[in-house]
Write an enzyme that holds these catalytic residues in place. Structure first.
Site, PDB file in Angstrom:
ATOM      1  N   ASP A 119     -24.543  35.908 -22.845  1.00  0.00           N
ATOM      2  CA  ASP A 119     -25.544  34.912 -22.445  1.00  0.00           C
ATOM      3  C   ASP A 119     -25.226  33.517 -22.976  1.00  0.00           C
ATOM      4  OD1 ASP A 119     -26.021  35.724 -25.072  1.00  0.00           O
ATOM      5  OD2 ASP A 119     -27.879  36.753 -24.588  1.00  0.00           O
ATOM      6  N   ASP A 136     -38.459  41.604 -29.822  1.00  0.00           N
ATOM      7  CA  ASP A 136     -39.271  42.098 -28.706  1.00  0.00           C
ATOM      8  C   ASP A 136     -38.541  43.192 -27.913  1.00  0.00           C
ATOM      9  OD1 ASP A 136     -37.341  40.686 -27.299  1.00  0.00           O
ATOM     10  OD2 ASP A 136     -38.740  39.345 -26.273  1.00  0.00           O
ATOM     11  N   HIS A 161     -35.478  43.061 -26.644  1.00  0.00           N
ATOM     12  CA  HIS A 161     -34.538  42.641 -25.595  1.00  0.00           C
ATOM     13  C   HIS A 161     -33.086  42.931 -25.957  1.00  0.00           C
ATOM     14  CE1 HIS A 161     -34.291  38.249 -27.372  1.00  0.00           C
ATOM     15  NE2 HIS A 161     -33.301  38.982 -27.837  1.00  0.00           N
ATOM     16  N   GLU A 181     -35.678  39.865 -21.294  1.00  0.00           N
ATOM     17  CA  GLU A 181     -36.976  39.886 -21.967  1.00  0.00           C
ATOM     18  C   GLU A 181     -37.859  40.982 -21.366  1.00  0.00           C
ATOM     19  OE1 GLU A 181     -36.930  38.420 -24.555  1.00  0.00           O
ATOM     20  OE2 GLU A 181     -36.744  36.249 -24.501  1.00  0.00           O
TER      21      GLU A 181
HETATM   22  C1  F6R Z   1     -27.347  37.049 -28.119  1.00  0.00           C
HETATM   23  C2  F6R Z   1     -28.154  38.115 -27.562  1.00  0.00           C
HETATM   24  C3  F6R Z   1     -29.491  38.454 -28.109  1.00  0.00           C
HETATM   25  C4  F6R Z   1     -29.441  38.742 -29.608  1.00  0.00           C
HETATM   26  C5  F6R Z   1     -30.834  39.072 -30.133  1.00  0.00           C
HETATM   27  C6  F6R Z   1     -30.843  39.254 -31.643  1.00  0.00           C
HETATM   28  O1  F6R Z   1     -26.134  36.920 -27.435  1.00  0.00           O
HETATM   29  O2  F6R Z   1     -27.726  38.706 -26.624  1.00  0.00           O
HETATM   30  O3  F6R Z   1     -30.006  39.570 -27.449  1.00  0.00           O
HETATM   31  O4  F6R Z   1     -28.583  39.811 -29.843  1.00  0.00           O
HETATM   32  O5  F6R Z   1     -31.729  38.071 -29.805  1.00  0.00           O
HETATM   33  O6  F6R Z   1     -30.523  38.050 -32.256  1.00  0.00           O
HETATM   34  P1  F6R Z   1     -30.188  38.008 -33.811  1.00  0.00           P
HETATM   35  O7  F6R Z   1     -28.942  38.760 -33.998  1.00  0.00           O
HETATM   36  O8  F6R Z   1     -30.000  36.544 -34.107  1.00  0.00           O
HETATM   37  O9  F6R Z   1     -31.350  38.616 -34.508  1.00  0.00           O
END
Ligand code: F6R
Length: 258
Positions: A67, A136, A138, A143
């Site tokens: 992403d 959440d 994801h 989301e």
């Molecule tokens: C980022 C991504 C997100 C993160 C998630 C956790 O490329 O795909 O799904 O893996 O938001 O983020 P952290 O690791 O910062 O807690």
């Protein structure tokens, strides 16, 4: 699904790095799917160490990132382009042309998303996908209520994600509202998936993903439908798993399994 619980983030990262190294040793031109955020930082540090000290070779590897924030240029310090360059790519021998990250500044998102999906297919699909998990539930920026069949597209970030990611920006208002993200359907096509999670803040999401129903409210729960997914989590992130004893029993008994 395989559930591996480690005592520390360092151990979690080392196990994940060994899975990546194993993939590259078996297939030097493997296609890796990569995540950003705090969670994979230890993994990337370990891969850099393995590259420098153990000659782990990335010269034939291709990568696709999950992403990118819409509106941030590649040079923006909070863009995922910048993150990947700083934390991994500039330290290893991956050819520049083998790196794919969704564009946050294209003038035609629909065409870009189609092209991105097509490039993944042309490269033979993702051999090993690395994932984190949002508080959440994801995966990538899929989301709650994202279709479990979704493909690469623009997604509006949930308030929870904006709150969580505000720590990387000076103010909450600076966090982009939109992201371009691989879909759940795109992710599920990877041959093998590892999801990493650490810290108590992820415990509810991890438990829901592993032990809850498959639901678009927790997009990580879709991994229950995947044939080769490994969750590698630290002890605090495993804190809400009701079957934890069983997962540890499996790991202890695995070496002697027929
Ligand atoms: C980022 C991504 C997100 C993160 C998630 C956790 O490329 O795909 O799904 O893996 O938001 O983020 P952290 O690791 O910062 O807690």
């Amino acid at each position: 699904m395989e559930i591996i619980v480690k005592e520390t983030v360092e151990e979690m990262s080392k196990v994940a790095a060994r899975v990546v190294a194993h993939t590259l040793n078996a297939k030097p031109n493997a296609v890796l799917g990569l995540a950003t955020g705090s969670t994979p930082l230890g993994l990337y540090q370990e891969l850099v160490r393995m590259h420098k000290e153990e000659n782990l070779d990335f010269s034939q590897v291709t990568t696709f990132n999950l992403d990118e924030y819409v509106g941030l240029t590649q040079k923006h310090p909070q863009s995922y382009h910048y993150f990947m360059h700083e934390n991994l790519f500039k330290h290893i021998n991956i050819p520049k042309q083998n790196i794919y990250i969704p564009s946050g500044t294209t003038d035609n998102y629909a065409a870009f998303c189609n092209w991105y999906e097509q490039r993944i297919r042309e490269c033979g699909g993702v051999d090993l996908q690395i994932l984190g998990i949002g508080s959440d539930g994801h995966i990538a920026f899929n989301e709650p209520t994202s279709s479990l069949g979704s493909r690469t597209r623009i997604k509006t970030l949930a308030r929870q994600t904006i709150e969580d990611n505000a720590r990387f920006f000076d103010t909450r208002e600076q966090v982009p509202i939109y992201a371009i993200t691989m879909g759940v359907g795109t992710i599920l096509e990877a041959h093998k998936i590892i999801l990493l999670a650490n810290g108590e803040k992820k415990a509810d999401a991890v438990a829901a993903a592993i032990e809850g129903p498959v639901t678009s409210m927790i997009t990580a729960s879709a991994l229950q439908l995947h044939k080769d997914t490994m969750f590698i989590v630290d002890r605090p992130a495993a804190g809400k798993l009701t079957m934890l004893d069983y997962y540890e029993w499996i790991q202890a008994k695995m070496p002697n399994a027929p």
